[in-house]
Design an enzyme around this catalytic site. Structure first.
Site, short mmCIF file in Angstrom:
data_model
loop_
_atom_site.label_atom_id
_atom_site.label_comp_id
_atom_site.label_asym_id
_atom_site.label_seq_id
_atom_site.Cartn_x
_atom_site.Cartn_y
_atom_site.Cartn_z
N GLN A 175 0.70 -1.24 0.18
CA GLN A 175 -0.08 0.08 0.05
C GLN A 175 0.75 1.26 -0.14
OE1 GLN A 175 -3.10 -1.91 2.89
NE2 GLN A 175 -3.59 0.03 2.58
N ARG A 226 -9.50 -0.38 7.41
CA ARG A 226 -10.30 0.78 6.93
C ARG A 226 -10.60 1.67 7.68
NH1 ARG A 226 -14.32 -0.93 2.15
NH2 ARG A 226 -14.75 0.89 1.19
N CYS A 227 -9.59 2.54 8.28
CA CYS A 227 -9.88 3.51 9.09
C CYS A 227 -8.47 4.19 9.23
CB CYS A 227 -10.37 3.35 10.23
SG CYS A 227 -9.07 2.75 11.65
N GLU A 243 -13.05 5.02 4.26
CA GLU A 243 -13.06 4.48 5.46
C GLU A 243 -14.31 5.05 6.36
OE1 GLU A 243 -8.58 4.03 5.37
OE2 GLU A 243 -9.11 5.74 6.17
#
Lengths: 284, 164, 809
Positions: free
Chosen positions: C240, C387-388, C763
């Site tokens: 990522q 996802r945050c 997110e």
């Protein structure tokens, strides 16, 4: 995840299967759809030096609906059960249960025989077959014999089938009355937290006969004679339901797993059982 | 290492012959031996459906099948379903309705959906959700996948009617 | 010329710029099976590496025998820590300032830990080789509970203690105990405690945010290829943050950065799992250097769930005080964070607990204090932002539960309690008690819109009726109304306070316009499904007036893309999106000069209009951007060098603060514990909306991951440190059958400091969704006396709640 190496066999007939089983003994395993065995092999939890694939063996396929009995070849898939119109009429509980097994792709591979013979307490067909009082045809080099589903299961993965025998077919007396297969699971593809197979016949306003089995609540499927008996002769009222439930709860012996602890499973077993009985009765 | 077997399978209409260990999983045969990398591996235990292919006309999970079992079979993958010259309506609809994000589940998802629409040409939302439940998507929440399949079904039905 | 007959509207539409639901350019390859993921890479002579992993959670390794493994046909090498030690690679730095064993150095600290790396000709031989490695272990006491860990005499990390097991100071300061990692504080302790001590109303609650895992459908993996002839290392992988990986690889391997090329190909979902650096990457690189051949390593799903990048695992205790009317006066939060065997959290360096200090949420809370203690246990390392944005999920869950608990304490409606405590529109920019400056917001408008959309009052009336019916024995189903209002903090971040391992968290975009008026843009980020190639082209189209369809967006190759910190924490649009706009504006500035020259007017006499520069007051006199691009390359213009290129490195002045209002309506079967989501409404405000279709898709996906986490997804351990949820049978990823349809809605409050006003959205639905689903479950039982119960709300835990409340008769 990669399985250990093995030798692959695809015999054309039962004699071929039996010869291989005789030759390799414990080193050989028969495989139908493979969706129980292959994951175990990939996790290297099952060591199978000789894998006997039953896909090409003659005489293991087919659904026959007789006047009194239904015969399912061991290699009949869940998908075939779901799609068979005659079967849906003769024994609709089979379709109702099959739809609650795994997912479409797995049902395309998963067979009746594999689901039954594997002895995994999580499988749905064993309890269902006990409810329907099915008989399993076992063929070995010594000949053919039949074992009642209700006598077949000894412990987890332990059944009355000898290592050198093959389960070739299931014979089911045509069920009468109402049916239900009720299953609670966490998601599609999961085994049951609790599942109940119920077949009830009605005479006048009273229950004439009832057969009840449950799944994944013990190390074998649980056919509860007491639960069925508790309904017979009653109007399947609250008292009868309670009695059936009590009888069943006396017969199951769940263990804790990721689905929950024993107290939860016992409670849900009672709920699922009552719901199954009520639904079956409403259809009787 | 065990004895290799002679294998013949037809993949996307092309017959392939080779020697392989029977334990070779069909997904690796496709991906590594035949360079058909559309189907993916997501879970290894037949839960996610990323490896879905069509085998002898039926949707199956190729991570839970040995190449030996597939000997003699006909296999179709996403690569055989449609390409730049002739896209399958599902391929068009997934793009049109944002039925994919990272794309990893998409080949298995579309491959399965082709069979679903053969089984049920005009499925309800419930039938789509049930019929696609063997394929996990982590990105879309499924809502647009359902929409894509509905759109493709309508398109295919209209085309069929027009042809009749 | 076609341009002359097109209306302005046509010209805008033709650009497919910001605000339109442009179809994704990525989809052609993905729908045809032509994506290129790391496991699709096949190189000549490529070898496969895989790990021998520890079956024990805590054990000393007494011996490793690789002799039999080396005899397995196809096995070429087996690496152990002893082989890596001379290279100084048996340990590696973590992103959190700790270090982590690459291969077990004398002991193992969690089940599944990497013990040896088997390198073989194919994956089959590697698997056989793993079976043949014999490792002897001496089991040690296992600690899976952080509170127990802080009391235990057992030293988990001998490398972090001095004499008499005295803890040596860590990357984040002094340590209280040999299994303690750090203490991190924000806000004012004494004033907060004083306000709470004197408050008329105080609600207290302790909650556990369970351990889970991002579990993208594609696991982690890489292919390392050392070209010894040219001294160049190429590393493809599920990264990522490819540039950061290049720098880290350079720092730990000693290979100069220009000799390392890191490529992130298509990535099959990340959700935080692919931010960190894992032993597999290091071992693959070493194996490639040792063998001179490319080496591939791909996790299987069990490896993935057991070892790379867990998320959450926060024990949070809160106190919230208020006036009797419900005005919140103070908030205190104490966290005990279970980091596992190594502190490998992926947070900006100065924030060992991420942005947990956003835990005052969307509320005007004058005084607050946060204290976080990190603790070692015998569990896998990780602590990623699933996802945050860096623990915002934990923070929002905490405050949204505290609000519910306070509402119970006050006997108030939870929607009204939120309303009276929201930060008001006119208070922005708002300086929060724990340090952040919220850039913008209009919470009341969003909340009112949401409550109206679901007809909140009618839902509450229905719920009251349901409770009556339940008590009267008419139904066995309860109804829960889940509310959540969240403020995210994304777009890390300003280099002044955000770096990872010293790498500033700016991001970048480089644009090259081709002579015929098409373009390529390269960014320091990397899409994992977010559709960057589609949306960044839209930003550019609007900025430079060339159609999005004529702009290629490329990311992930460190040899070609400008340096950037990658994609996670919803930072792509806030940071790289801003860089894109700024680079576009540089292009436009030069284009303006060229246009003025071509139109024979002064620079100030032309203005930009959609896809062209026009002479002010004479719109019939214009040069299109296409014409300008051609002239930039092919016409000698005095004082202007040829070409049309620009690069921008964007250091954001602040974070962005997206927010949203969610409502979930759920029916719960009291007897079985089975929940049924009847309705879910999600209003998101992510500022300027670049592509509504993609925003909606992100919301659907984030909500579904929230549903999973709230209702059953966990990484559970038994007391021996065995992972109980290592396959997708037990680790809950919902299928289409378990997921509802969602209703989406929006308001638009642009970020005042972002060049295009965008805030990021990927997110938000997860951050806001988890408390919303959880609150729905818990709200169903409020009438029966429930204050709080922990997630995940799987069937048995819901059943247990009902059972403990006496609802089973």
């Amino acid at each position: 995840m990669i399985p250990a190496g093995f030798e692959y066999h695809r015999p054309r007939d039962l004699e071929g299967v039996l010869a291989l089983l005789d030759e390799h003994g414990d080193d050989a395993r028969v495989m139908a759809g493979g969706h129980s065995l292959i994951p175990m092999m990939k996790l290297r939890m099952a060591d199978v030096p000789h894998l006997i694939d039953l896909q090409a063996v003659d005489g293991l396929a087919g659904i026959e609906i007789g006047a009194d009995e239904i015969r399912l070849g061991a290699m009949v898939t869940q998908t075939e059960i779901i799609g068979h119109a005659g079967l849906a009429e003769a024994a609709p509980i089979l379709r109702e249960a099959a739809l609650q097994i795994a997912d479409p792709q797995v049902r395309n591979m998963g067979t009746v025989g594999g689901n039954i013979a594997n002895g995994d307490p999580g499988n749905d067909m064993p309890g269902l077959m006990q409810c329907l009082d099915a008989r399993f045809t076992l063929v070995g080099s010594g000949g053919v014999r039949e074992v009642a589903a209700r006598e077949f299961y000894e412990a987890a993965y332990m059944t009355a089938r000898e290592d050198e025998e093959v389960l070739t077919a299931v014979t089911i007396p045509r069920p009468a009355g109402g049916h239900a297969y009720e299953k609670q699971k966490r998601k599609i593809g999961d085994y049951a937290t609790a599942a109940a197979a119920v077949q009830i016949a009605k005479e006048g306003r009273a229950c004439a006969s009832a057969a009840i089995a449950m799944t994944n609540l013990s190390d074998t499927p649980v056919f509860s004679e007491g639960a069925g008996a508790a309904l017979v002769g009653t109007a399947v009222d609250a008292a009868a339901l309670a009695a059936a439930s009590e009888a069943m709860l006396g017969d199951i012996d769940p263990t804790e797993d990721n689905r929950g602890p024993v107290a939860f499973k016992r409670h849900v077993a009672g709920v699922i059982l009552r719901r199954a009985i009520e639904r079956a009765w409403s259809r009787a | 290492m065990t004895k290799k077997m002679h294998i013949t399978i037809t993949v996307n209409g092309k017959e392939e012959e080779f020697l392989a260990e029977p334990r070779e999983l069909l997904i690796y045969t496709l991906r590594e031996r035949l360079n058909i990398t559309g189907p993916h591996i997501g879970c290894d235990t037949s839960h996610c459906g990323a490896c879905t292919v069509t085998l002898n006309g039926k949707s199956v999970k190729s991570c839970t099948m040995f190449v030996a079992q597939a000997d003699g079979a006909e296999v179709e993958t996403i690569e055989g379903i449609g390409g730049p010259d002739a896209l399958h309506p599902l391929q068009v609809a997934f793009k049109e309705h944002h039925g994919l994000q990272c794309g990893f589940c998409t080949p298995g998802m579309i491959t399965r959906a082709t069979k679903l629409l053969e089984e049920i040409p005009n499925p309800t939302e419930e039938e789509i959700r049930f019929g696609m439940a063997g394929n996990i998507c982590r990105c879309t929440g499924y809502q647009n996948i359902v929409k894509s399949i509905q759109a493709a079904a309508a398109e295919m039905s209209a085309a069929k009617e027009a042809a009749e | 010329m076609k341009d002359e007959v097109d209306t302005r509207e046509d010209r805008v539409a033709n650009l497919k710029g910001m605000g339109c639901s442009r179809k994704r350019v990525e989809d052609a390859r993905f729908t045809q099976g032509k994506g290129n993921y790391v496991d699709d890479i096949k190189l000549d002579g490529m070898l496969f590496g895989d790990f021998v992993r520890s079956p024990y959670a805590h054990a000393r390794i007494t011996s490793i025998d690789i002799e039999e493994a080396l005899k397995v046909p196809g096995v070429l090498a087996v690496l152990t820590a002893a082989d890596l030690e001379p290279l100084g690679l048996h340990w590696m730095p973590t992103l959190a300032g700790d270090k982590q064993m690459v291969l077990a150095d004398g002991k193992v600290l969690f089940q599944g830990q990497e013990v040896a790396f088997v390198v073989a000709e194919d994956r089959y031989a590697a698997a056989d080789g793993i079976e043949a490695v014999v490792v002897e272990y001496e089991e040690l006491p296992v600690i899976v509970d952080p509170f127990e860990s802080l009391k235990s005499d057992v030293v988990l990390r001998e490398d972090t203690v001095g004499e008499d097991s005295a803890p040596i100071d860590g990357a984040h300061g002094p340590r209280k105990h040999h299994n303690h990692i750090f203490t991190w504080e924000a806000g004012d302790k004494a004033p907060t405690e004083e306000v709470i001590a004197n408050a008329e109303v105080v609600a207290e609650e302790t909650m556990y945010y369970h351990r889970t895992h991002p579990c993208p459908l594609e696991t982690c993996g890489c292919v390392a290829s050392m070209d010894k002839v040219n001294g160049k290392l190429t590393l493809w992988g599920t990264f990522q943050a490819p540039h950061a990986i290049r720098t880290v690889v350079s720092l730990i391997s000693g290979i100069e950065e220009h000799n390392i090329r890191v490529i992130s190909p298509d990535i099959g979902g990340g959700f935080g799992n692919k931010v960190g650096a894992y032993p597999g990457y290091v071992c693959s690189v070493v194996a490639s250097i040792v063998t001179g051949k490319p080496v591939k390593w791909i996790e299987d799903r069990m490896d993935n769930l057991m070892t790379t990048a867990f998320a959450r695992d926060y024990w949070m205790s809160g106190k919230i005080s208020a006036t009797p009317e419900g005005k919140i006066t103070a908030l205190r939060c104490q966290v005990t964070a279970d980091h596992g065997g190594f502190d490998a959290c992926a947070d900006p360096t100065k924030f060992p607990a991420g942005f947990m200090n956003i835990c005052t949420g969307s509320y005007d809370i004058p005084t607050a204090y946060l204290e976080v203690d990190g603790v070692y246990t015998n569990k896998a390392p990780g602590g990623v932002s699933y996802r945050c944005s860096f623990r915002v999920t934990e923070a929002v869950y905490f405050i949204e539960r505290m609000i519910e608990v306070l509402a119970i304490e006050l006997g108030m409606d939870a929607a009204e309690l939120r309303r009276i405590n929201f930060i008001k529109k006119e208070q922005f920019p708002y300086k929060a008690a724990l340090g952040w400056e919220y850039d913008s917001g209009d919470y009341h408008t969003a909340w009112d819109k949401a409550l109206k959309a679901v007809d909140y009052d009618a839902l509450r009336a229905e719920q009251v009726q349901r409770v009556e019916d339940f008590k009267a024995g008419k139904t066995r189903k309860l109804m829960g109304i889940g509310l959540s209002f969240f403020t995210e903090i994304v777009g890390a971040g300003p280099v002044k306070n955000c770096d990872i391992l010293g790498l500033g968290m700016f991001d970048s975009c480089e644009i090259r316009i081709h002579p015929t008026g098409s373009a390529i843009a390269r960014l320091g980020t990397i899409s994992q499904g977010q559709g960057h190639a589609t949306t960044f082209a839209q930003i550019l189209a609007s900025e430079i007036g060339l159609p999005a369809d004529s702009i290629t967006v490329e990311e992930g190759d460190t040899d070609t893309a400008p340096y950037g910190l990658g994609t996670y924490g919803s930072r792509s649009t806030p940071v790289a999106g801003a860089a894109t706009a700024m680079a576009g504006r540089k292009i436009r500035a030069k284009a303006q000069m060229i246009a003025a020259y071509l139109l024979e007017v002064h620079d100030d006499d032309v203005e930009f209009d959609v896809d062209r520069f026009v002479v002010k007051g004479a719109p019939e006199k214009f040069k299109t951007m296409k014409e300008i691009a051609f002239a930039a390359y092919n016409q000698a213009i005095p004082g202007i060098e040829p070409g049309l290129e620009a690069v921008s490195y964007y250091d954001p002045p602040n974070m962005t603060y997206p927010f949203g209002a969610y409502v979930c309506v759920m029916d719960i079967d009291v007897d079985t514990g089975v929940p049924d989501i009847r309705r879910f409404y999600a209003l998101d405000d992510c500022g300027t909306r670049i592509n509504p279709m993609i925003i909606e898709g992100q919301v659907h996906g984030g909500l579904t991951e929230a549903l999973a986490v709230a209702l059953g997804q966990e990484i559970a351990y038994d007391n021996m440190g065995n992972v109980k949820t290592g396959t997708l049978m037990d680790f809950f990823l919902p299928t289409a059958w378990e997921v509802p349809n969602y209703e989406t809605d929006f308001t638009v409050t642009p970020s005042p400091h972002h060049p295009i006003g965008a805030k990021g959205v990927g997110e938000s639905p997860h951050v806001g969704g988890v408390p919303c689903f959880s609150n729905a479950v818990q709200d169903a039982f409020r009438a029966f006396g429930l204050r709080h119960t922990n997630m995940p709300h799987d069937h048995w835990r819901i059943w247990k709640t009902a059972n403990e409340l006496g609802l089973h008769g």
